[in-house]
Scaffold this motif. Structure first.
Motif, PDB file in Angstrom:
ATOM      1  N   LYS A  40      35.124 -10.356  13.701  1.00 31.90           N
ATOM      2  CA  LYS A  40      35.181 -11.755  14.131  1.00 31.90           C
ATOM      3  C   LYS A  40      33.751 -12.296  14.199  1.00 31.90           C
ATOM      4  N   PRO A  41      33.579 -13.616  14.130  1.00 27.42           N
ATOM      5  CA  PRO A  41      32.225 -14.193  14.168  1.00 27.42           C
ATOM      6  C   PRO A  41      31.475 -13.879  15.464  1.00 27.42           C
ATOM      7  N   THR A  42      30.126 -13.794  15.351  1.00 31.05           N
ATOM      8  CA  THR A  42      29.241 -13.615  16.497  1.00 31.05           C
ATOM      9  C   THR A  42      28.126 -14.660  16.430  1.00 31.05           C
ATOM     10  N   LEU A  43      27.581 -14.995  17.588  1.00 33.35           N
ATOM     11  CA  LEU A  43      26.497 -15.963  17.659  1.00 33.35           C
ATOM     12  C   LEU A  43      25.417 -15.453  18.603  1.00 33.35           C
ATOM     13  N   SER A  44      24.171 -15.512  18.130  1.00 27.34           N
ATOM     14  CA  SER A  44      23.003 -15.196  18.959  1.00 27.34           C
ATOM     15  C   SER A  44      22.089 -16.406  18.938  1.00 27.34           C
ATOM     16  N   GLN A  45      21.566 -16.784  20.097  1.00 24.87           N
ATOM     17  CA  GLN A  45      20.636 -17.897  20.177  1.00 24.87           C
ATOM     18  C   GLN A  45      19.446 -17.521  21.043  1.00 24.87           C
ATOM     19  N   TRP A  46      18.242 -17.918  20.579  1.00 28.36           N
ATOM     20  CA  TRP A  46      17.012 -17.680  21.296  1.00 28.36           C
ATOM     21  C   TRP A  46      16.266 -18.996  21.440  1.00 28.36           C
ATOM     22  N   ALA A  47      15.590 -19.162  22.546  1.00 27.17           N
ATOM     23  CA  ALA A  47      14.654 -20.269  22.748  1.00 27.17           C
ATOM     24  C   ALA A  47      13.430 -19.658  23.426  1.00 27.17           C
ATOM     25  N   THR A  48      12.283 -19.776  22.793  1.00 26.66           N
ATOM     26  CA  THR A  48      11.057 -19.190  23.321  1.00 26.66           C
ATOM     27  C   THR A  48       9.970 -20.252  23.373  1.00 26.66           C
ATOM     28  N   ALA A  49       9.278 -20.324  24.504  1.00 22.44           N
ATOM     29  CA  ALA A  49       8.149 -21.240  24.673  1.00 22.44           C
ATOM     30  C   ALA A  49       6.928 -20.423  25.085  1.00 22.44           C
ATOM     31  N   ASN A  50       5.850 -20.570  24.340  1.00 22.27           N
ATOM     32  CA  ASN A  50       4.599 -19.874  24.629  1.00 22.27           C
ATOM     33  C   ASN A  50       3.477 -20.889  24.757  1.00 22.27           C
ATOM     34  N   LYS A  51       2.573 -20.650  25.691  1.00 19.87           N
ATOM     35  CA  LYS A  51       1.366 -21.458  25.744  1.00 19.87           C
ATOM     36  C   LYS A  51       0.238 -20.605  26.302  1.00 19.87           C
ATOM     37  N   SER A  52      -0.953 -20.901  25.841  1.00 22.40           N
ATOM     38  CA  SER A  52      -2.120 -20.175  26.323  1.00 22.40           C
ATOM     39  C   SER A  52      -3.348 -21.060  26.199  1.00 22.40           C
ATOM     40  N   TYR A  53      -4.331 -20.754  27.017  1.00 21.20           N
ATOM     41  CA  TYR A  53      -5.596 -21.448  26.896  1.00 21.20           C
ATOM     42  C   TYR A  53      -6.738 -20.465  27.118  1.00 21.20           C
ATOM     43  N   LEU A  54      -7.897 -20.840  26.603  1.00 22.60           N
ATOM     44  CA  LEU A  54      -9.107 -20.058  26.759  1.00 22.60           C
ATOM     45  C   LEU A  54     -10.253 -21.038  26.984  1.00 22.60           C
ATOM     46  N   PHE A  55     -11.030 -20.811  28.030  1.00 19.94           N
ATOM     47  CA  PHE A  55     -12.187 -21.649  28.316  1.00 19.94           C
ATOM     48  C   PHE A  55     -13.421 -20.764  28.332  1.00 19.94           C
ATOM     49  N   ASN A  56     -14.438 -21.143  27.583  1.00 20.23           N
ATOM     50  CA  ASN A  56     -15.681 -20.395  27.496  1.00 20.23           C
ATOM     51  C   ASN A  56     -16.823 -21.354  27.818  1.00 20.23           C
ATOM     52  N   PHE A  57     -17.749 -20.927  28.708  1.00 18.30           N
ATOM     53  CA  PHE A  57     -18.883 -21.761  29.095  1.00 18.30           C
ATOM     54  C   PHE A  57     -20.129 -20.883  29.137  1.00 18.30           C
ATOM     55  N   ARG A  58     -21.241 -21.408  28.603  1.00 20.26           N
ATOM     56  CA  ARG A  58     -22.485 -20.632  28.547  1.00 20.26           C
ATOM     57  C   ARG A  58     -23.671 -21.543  28.872  1.00 20.26           C
ATOM     58  N   VAL A  59     -24.532 -21.086  29.764  1.00 23.81           N
ATOM     59  CA  VAL A  59     -25.820 -21.735  30.023  1.00 23.81           C
ATOM     60  C   VAL A  59     -26.853 -20.898  29.278  1.00 23.81           C
ATOM     61  N   LYS A  60     -27.703 -21.558  28.488  1.00 18.67           N
ATOM     62  CA  LYS A  60     -28.643 -20.833  27.628  1.00 18.67           C
ATOM     63  C   LYS A  60     -30.062 -21.377  27.808  1.00 18.67           C
ATOM     64  N   TYR A  61     -31.011 -20.495  27.519  1.00 15.47           N
ATOM     65  CA  TYR A  61     -32.412 -20.908  27.554  1.00 15.47           C
ATOM     66  C   TYR A  61     -33.121 -20.203  26.408  1.00 15.47           C
ATOM     67  N   GLU A  62     -33.794 -21.002  25.589  1.00 11.37           N
ATOM     68  CA  GLU A  62     -34.563 -20.469  24.466  1.00 11.37           C
ATOM     69  C   GLU A  62     -35.926 -21.151  24.453  1.00 11.37           C
ATOM     70  N   LYS A  63     -37.006 -20.354  24.355  1.00 12.60           N
ATOM     71  CA  LYS A  63     -38.347 -20.938  24.399  1.00 12.60           C
ATOM     72  C   LYS A  63     -39.328 -20.031  23.678  1.00 12.60           C
ATOM     73  N   GLN A  64     -40.261 -20.642  22.952  1.00 10.26           N
ATOM     74  CA  GLN A  64     -41.342 -19.939  22.281  1.00 10.26           C
ATOM     75  C   GLN A  64     -42.615 -20.157  23.109  1.00 10.26           C
ATOM     76  N   PHE A  65     -43.234 -19.069  23.560  1.00 12.08           N
ATOM     77  CA  PHE A  65     -44.509 -19.128  24.290  1.00 12.08           C
ATOM     78  C   PHE A  65     -45.556 -18.400  23.456  1.00 12.08           C
ATOM     79  N   ALA A  66     -46.336 -19.142  22.700  1.00 14.84           N
ATOM     80  CA  ALA A  66     -47.367 -18.556  21.829  1.00 14.84           C
ATOM     81  C   ALA A  66     -46.723 -17.507  20.918  1.00 14.84           C
ATOM     82  N   ASP A  67     -47.077 -16.240  21.097  1.00 12.52           N
ATOM     83  CA  ASP A  67     -46.517 -15.169  20.253  1.00 12.52           C
ATOM     84  C   ASP A  67     -45.240 -14.571  20.830  1.00 12.52           C
ATOM     85  N   HIS A  68     -44.762 -15.127  21.900  1.00  9.86           N
ATOM     86  CA  HIS A  68     -43.587 -14.567  22.574  1.00  9.86           C
ATOM     87  C   HIS A  68     -42.405 -15.536  22.478  1.00  9.86           C
TER      88      HIS A  68
END
Length: 176
Positions: free
Chosen positions: A108-136
């Motif tokens: 006899k007939p059969t029925l399967s049903q699925w409902a799937t909801a996915n959500k995700s997030y990613l947050f990345n934050f960086r404080v940076k410092y770059e500097k040239q001091f003479a030869d350094h």
């Protein structure tokens, strides 16, 4: 899949247009099972993947800045698998008589049903410092990251439908 089961030496249809009994465990006949005669398995997926990024240098202190990004992903899936038995036939070439069989894994007939909801997030934050001091040269940063994800799935199954006319969960057998 059918390359292995549907040997070209076997008839797909017998005289009169009757679907044949290609040797298999469940009476699989590609003319039936690939044309909707055995039901269907439909999947609908909606996705969104987005990313926002930034990179800011602060003019107050040379070399100081911050950057990062935010990623958001979501997907929603709806799947409905309606499996119905089908008729196929054996044919006696000597007597030209047909024998009717029922194909499929269930009677006899059969029925399967699925409902799937996915959500995700990613947050990345960086404080940076770059500097040239003479030869350094100095390059340093401090960063942080956070992510979160959620998933929800709803599944329903019914079997022993008395008819293949209505493919809805409520129409299946109350016992199953």
């Amino acid at each position: 899949f059918y390359i292995y089961q549907a040997n070209p030496q076997y008839h797909v249809f017998y005289p009169g247009g009757y679907p044949s009994s290609i040797p298999s465990d469940y009476g699989d006949n590609p003319a039936i099972t690939t044309s909707g005669g055995a039901g269907y398995d439909n999947t609908d997926v909606n996705r969104f993947n987005g990313k926002f990024s930034f990179d800011v240098n602060l003019p107050v202190i040379e070399g100081l800045g911050f950057d990062g990004y935010f990623v958001y992903n979501t997907s929603n899936t709806q799947r409905k698998a309606w499996k119905t038995p089908w008729k196929y036939y054996g044919y006696d070439w000597d007597t030209e008589e047909l024998t009717e069989f029922v194909g499929g894994t269930n009677s006899k007939p059969t029925l399967s049903q699925w409902a799937t909801a996915n959500k995700s997030y990613l947050f990345n934050f960086r404080v940076k410092y770059e500097k040239q001091f003479a030869d350094h040269y100095i390059s340093t940063f401090i960063a942080g990251e956070q992510s979160k994800g959620e998933s929800n799935t709803l599944y329903a199954f019914r079997r022993d439908y008395i008819s293949s006319a209505l493919d809805e969960i409520f129409a299946g057998s109350a016992a199953n």
